[in-house]
Design an enzyme around this catalytic site. Structure first.
Site, PDB file in Angstrom:
ATOM      1  N   CYS A 297     -52.858  66.594 -41.602  1.00 49.82           N
ATOM      2  CA  CYS A 297     -52.367  65.734 -42.691  1.00 49.82           C
ATOM      3  C   CYS A 297     -53.528  65.008 -43.349  1.00 49.82           C
ATOM      4  O   CYS A 297     -53.443  64.625 -44.498  1.00 49.82           O
ATOM      5  CB  CYS A 297     -51.322  64.769 -42.151  1.00 49.82           C
TER       6      CYS A 297
ATOM      7  N   GLU B 290     -44.888  59.460 -40.633  1.00 46.44           N
ATOM      8  CA  GLU B 290     -46.274  59.821 -40.923  1.00 46.44           C
ATOM      9  C   GLU B 290     -46.195  61.162 -41.630  1.00 46.44           C
ATOM     10  O   GLU B 290     -45.856  62.175 -41.015  1.00 46.44           O
ATOM     11  CB  GLU B 290     -47.065  59.880 -39.614  1.00 46.44           C
TER      12      GLU B 290
ATOM     13  N   LYS C  83     -38.291  65.849 -29.864  1.00 47.97           N
ATOM     14  CA  LYS C  83     -37.909  67.121 -30.468  1.00 47.97           C
ATOM     15  C   LYS C  83     -39.180  67.772 -30.982  1.00 47.97           C
ATOM     16  O   LYS C  83     -39.745  67.371 -32.001  1.00 47.97           O
ATOM     17  CB  LYS C  83     -36.920  66.895 -31.629  1.00 47.97           C
TER      18      LYS C  83
HETATM   19  P1  ADP Z   1     -43.638  71.079 -41.190  1.00 46.62           P
HETATM   20  O1  ADP Z   1     -42.877  72.210 -40.539  1.00 46.62           O
HETATM   21  O2  ADP Z   1     -44.134  71.385 -42.549  1.00 46.62           O
HETATM   22  O3  ADP Z   1     -44.591  70.369 -40.288  1.00 46.62           O
HETATM   23  P2  ADP Z   1     -41.203  69.596 -41.193  1.00 46.62           P
HETATM   24  O4  ADP Z   1     -41.053  68.224 -41.732  1.00 46.62           O
HETATM   25  O5  ADP Z   1     -40.309  70.660 -41.686  1.00 46.62           O
HETATM   26  O6  ADP Z   1     -42.688  69.905 -41.478  1.00 46.62           O
HETATM   27  O7  ADP Z   1     -41.119  69.613 -39.615  1.00 46.62           O
HETATM   28  C1  ADP Z   1     -41.507  68.545 -38.784  1.00 46.62           C
HETATM   29  C2  ADP Z   1     -40.468  68.360 -37.692  1.00 46.62           C
HETATM   30  O8  ADP Z   1     -39.238  67.925 -38.284  1.00 46.62           O
HETATM   31  C3  ADP Z   1     -40.132  69.637 -36.930  1.00 46.62           C
HETATM   32  O9  ADP Z   1     -39.953  69.312 -35.558  1.00 46.62           O
HETATM   33  C4  ADP Z   1     -38.826  70.069 -37.569  1.00 46.62           C
HETATM   34  O10 ADP Z   1     -38.014  70.860 -36.739  1.00 46.62           O
HETATM   35  C5  ADP Z   1     -38.169  68.723 -37.830  1.00 46.62           C
HETATM   36  N1  ADP Z   1     -37.101  68.771 -38.847  1.00 46.62           N
HETATM   37  C6  ADP Z   1     -36.939  69.655 -39.854  1.00 46.62           C
HETATM   38  N2  ADP Z   1     -35.833  69.358 -40.585  1.00 46.62           N
HETATM   39  C7  ADP Z   1     -35.293  68.244 -40.028  1.00 46.62           C
HETATM   40  C8  ADP Z   1     -34.164  67.420 -40.327  1.00 46.62           C
HETATM   41  N3  ADP Z   1     -33.349  67.677 -41.349  1.00 46.62           N
HETATM   42  N4  ADP Z   1     -33.930  66.344 -39.552  1.00 46.62           N
HETATM   43  C9  ADP Z   1     -34.749  66.042 -38.524  1.00 46.62           C
HETATM   44  N5  ADP Z   1     -35.814  66.773 -38.189  1.00 46.62           N
HETATM   45  C10 ADP Z   1     -36.110  67.859 -38.914  1.00 46.62           C
END
Ligand code: ADP
Length: 487
Positions: free
Chosen positions: A279, A245, A170
């Site tokens: 990071c 991570e 994803k």
């Molecule tokens: P950032 O956008 O600050 O890197 P995020 O943790 O929001 O950090 O995003 C990292 C990944 O996690 C993205 O692919 C995002 O779509 C996904 N993501 C966001 N919310 C969820 C969730 N509730 N469950 C699983 N994946 C998620």
């Protein structure tokens, strides 16, 4: 999207726009996945894991496929780089180097695939032969962020495939394009359908249902602490393995005995490389009091020379922030730092240089008069914003360095070997660099202490995180003993 070896639209038929951060304009349409798409992908991955060609391949054959993929990526590095630069704003110069290096993950884990050996255990029970097997887990979900989509996907994909798992990727909703392009290359390597699938879309629509799916055995995640915690919680309900991570607020520590010019370069690359969107960014620069003023002056002079502009131009040194919400977040943190009393020594605003056009650019920013209790010193900004914090001695540097929730990385600049070794021991971080910063390799474990994560990526040992161990007992006794006679 790419599911079960085919290119598909989302079940809903909806798309969303992906922006080019240099122009601030949309440039691509990405299928907007939902729960139904995740179910299709997980079912495909589960089918590919349990039947068909993939489970029949020997580990050596899996390794050969991975090496072929590495070769293909090398050949297609330029197209992949161009797309990631457009979608993410990363510098073409950086992407070129990254894509030349990235195939190493596939070569390394391809080579490791057939070297995972069980043991014959000389058990204490006579008349028994016992051995162990290391087997894959099943369907692995790889959730990746926007800052380095292709590289961070490789960190998960290469070991997961080497171990014999199947995968659903994803990508981040901000940077899906290069991973879709990667699948075009992947298709040519000859993996059976369903072994790797990609579902694009938003976190709550795609990420969350993937983590909840009962047929998923493991989630490998890189992203924010907040999302990591949610994934850990949801994963716990299905007893899924989770590797996380997460963020960092890494101290880059300069002692008075350091080679100052090298340390200046290390501090700059620690915070301004990738526009601070890593990071491992060395976002807290701890400088020993006796050299503080001289060091800051040199640092500001060097940072001033950074060329900003079009990330496609090879001479550009600092590119835009990848997405609009992140751009706003960086500017908000600059405001917070000013309100907290930090002194702006460089930048401190959006960039209005003509070469930056309408892109999401923030001036390389250096704050002094920061103390470690301030929000600007405690919270991850993920942008080109450096906080300089003075310290007295080693004990003080360790206390300040460790006084954050994170523990991803730390840098130490000194020419004293005793100090280098002692600091490497005392800093609570998954990676410590001495007289260098940002070095990462497929061969060396990477991951976080404290709130920076769970588990490690890279290196040999971590392939076990994509496997489970089975103990097999075989009796060599001629007769099965009477079960009612206790021995
Ligand atoms: P950032 O956008 O600050 O890197 P995020 O943790 O929001 O950090 O995003 C990292 C990944 O996690 C993205 O692919 C995002 O779509 C996904 N993501 C966001 N919310 C969820 C969730 N509730 N469950 C699983 N994946 C998620």
């Amino acid at each position: 999207m790419h599911i079960d070896g085919a290119w598909l639209e989302s079940c809903s038929g909806d798309y969303f726009e992906s922006d080019n951060p240099f122009t601030g304009q949309p440039w691509a349409l990405i299928p907007r996945g939902n729960r139904d798409d995740t179910n299709r992908a997980v079912q495909a991955a589960h089918k590919a894991f349990s039947s068909g060609e993939w489970p029949k391949l020997s580990a050596s054959q899996r390794g050969a496929l991975l090496r072929k993929l590495g070769d293909l990526l090398m050949t297609h590095a330029q197209e992949l780089a161009n797309i990631e630069v457009r979608d993410n704003g990363k510098l073409l110069a950086e992407m070129g180097a990254q894509l030349n290096y990235l195939p190493q993950w596939y070569y390394y884990y391809g080579g490791l695939a057939d070297k995972i050996e069980g043991a014959v255990i000389p058990v204490d029970k006579p008349g028994n032969f016992n051995y162990t097997r290391h087997e894959p887990l099943g369907v692995v979900v790889a959730i990746v962020p926007w800052n380095s989509p292709l590289l961070l996907t490789a960190w998960k994909l290469a070991p997961a495939l080497a171990a014999g798992n199947t995968i659903v990727i994803k990508p981040s909703e901000y940077t899906s394009a290069s991973i879709l392009e990667f699948m075009k290359v992947f298709e040519q390597a000859g993996f059976p359908p369903g072994v790797v699938n990609v579902v694009t879309g938003f976190g709550p629509d795609v990420g969350a249902p993937l983590v909840e799916h009962p047929l998923v055995a493991k989630v490998a995640f890189t992203g924010s602490k907040a999302t990591g915690e949610k994934i850990y919680e949801t994963g716990a309900r299905g007893l899924k393995r989770v590797s996380l991570e997460l963020g960092g607020k890494s101290p880059n520590i300069v002692f008075a005995d350091a080679d100052i010019d090298n340390a200046v370069k290390g501090a700059i690359s620690g915070i301004f490389a990738a526009t601070g969107q890593t990071c491992i960014a060395g976002s807290r620069l701890l400088v020993q009091e006796s050299i503080h003023d001289e060091f800051v002056e040199k640092l500001v002079d060097f940072a001033k020379t950074a060329k900003m502009g079009d990330p496609m131009q090879l001479e550009t040194q600092v590119g835009p922030v990848t997405n609009k919400p992140q751009y706003q977040k960086v500017l908000d943190y600059i405001g917070i730092a000013k309100d907290e009393g930090a002194e702006t020594r460089l930048g401190g605003d959006k960039a209005s240089r003509p070469e930056c056009g309408d892109g999401w650019f923030v001036e390389p920013t250096i704050f002094t008069s920061v103390n470690n209790a301030m929000r600007i010193a405690q919270e991850e900004v993920f942008g080109p914003v450096l906080s300089v914090i003075p310290f007295k001695d080693e004990d003080d540097a360790v206390a300040i360095g460790n006084d954050v929730v994170y523990g991803l990385a730390a840098g130490v600049w000194t020419q004293d070997i005793r100090r280098a070794i002692t600091m490497a021991e005392r800093l609570q971080a998954g990676t410590v660099w001495v007289n260098t910063y940002r070095a990462v390799s497929y061969m060396s474990p990477f991951g976080g202490y404290k709130a920076s994560g769970l588990g490690r990526e890279n290196g040999q040992e971590m392939i076990r995180d994509y496997m489970q161990t089975k103990s097999v007992w075989i009796s060599t006794a001629i007769d099965v003993p009477n079960p009612f006679v206790m021995r």
